[in-house]
Design an enzyme around this catalytic site. Sequence first.
Site, mmCIF file in Angstrom:
data_model
loop_
_atom_site.group_PDB
_atom_site.id
_atom_site.type_symbol
_atom_site.label_atom_id
_atom_site.label_comp_id
_atom_site.label_asym_id
_atom_site.label_seq_id
_atom_site.Cartn_x
_atom_site.Cartn_y
_atom_site.Cartn_z
ATOM 1 N N CYS A 48 5.826 -2.425 -2.813
ATOM 2 C CA CYS A 48 4.684 -3.321 -2.662
ATOM 3 C C CYS A 48 5.169 -4.766 -2.699
ATOM 4 C CB CYS A 48 3.689 -3.062 -3.788
ATOM 5 S SG CYS A 48 2.304 -4.218 -3.791
ATOM 6 N N CYS A 51 3.666 -6.513 -6.042
ATOM 7 C CA CYS A 51 4.091 -6.245 -7.426
ATOM 8 C C CYS A 51 5.430 -5.532 -7.528
ATOM 9 C CB CYS A 51 3.023 -5.429 -8.148
ATOM 10 S SG CYS A 51 2.935 -3.711 -7.609
ATOM 11 N N CYS A 97 -2.364 -0.498 -3.395
ATOM 12 C CA CYS A 97 -1.346 -0.277 -4.414
ATOM 13 C C CYS A 97 -2.044 0.025 -5.737
ATOM 14 C CB CYS A 97 -0.471 -1.515 -4.542
ATOM 15 S SG CYS A 97 0.683 -1.427 -5.931
ATOM 16 N N CYS A 120 -0.985 4.147 7.639
ATOM 17 C CA CYS A 120 -0.780 3.049 8.582
ATOM 18 C C CYS A 120 -0.766 1.758 7.756
ATOM 19 C CB CYS A 120 -1.933 3.082 9.579
ATOM 20 S SG CYS A 120 -1.787 1.900 10.902
HETATM 21 FE FE FE Z 1 1.355 -3.662 -5.831
#
Ligand code: FE
Length: 139
Positions: A48, A51, A97, A120
């Site tokens: 991600c 984060c 996320c 996607c």
């Molecule tokens: Fe994240």
Amino acid sequence: MQQTIEKADEEWKKDLTSEQYRVLRKKETESPFSGNLYHNKEKGVYACAGCGQELFSSDTKFDSGTGWPSFLDAIAADRVRLLPDNSYSMQRTEVVCARCGGHLGHVFDDGPKPTGKRYCINSVSLDFRKAAGEEKTGD
Ligand code: FE
């Protein structure tokens, strides 16, 4: 998994590039074929961009032809959260996320085997980490 990173909007704005902010925090979509990871075929992990949590493996990446990086599945089910998204008069499933709540993209049921899923995902929401041992040795 509980969302564990809570940041004020102003902090996100400061910590992300403007494009990352628009996609991750404002749920916008990058233009197809614009992302730098669409054609990436290197071995590694996609984390991600908000984060740093590891989300997708290169082992499940496939060429969907859509213009966005596409994956068969997340590394583990608890890395992402799936939310109903009825915006733009479409019924879609948003992928965020699980750790920071950042918008990643959408998941569709038209993917190839074995999962039949197509995650996607916006390139800009991802941070690619090349697998160790894939570095080219000088020749
Ligand atoms: Fe994240």
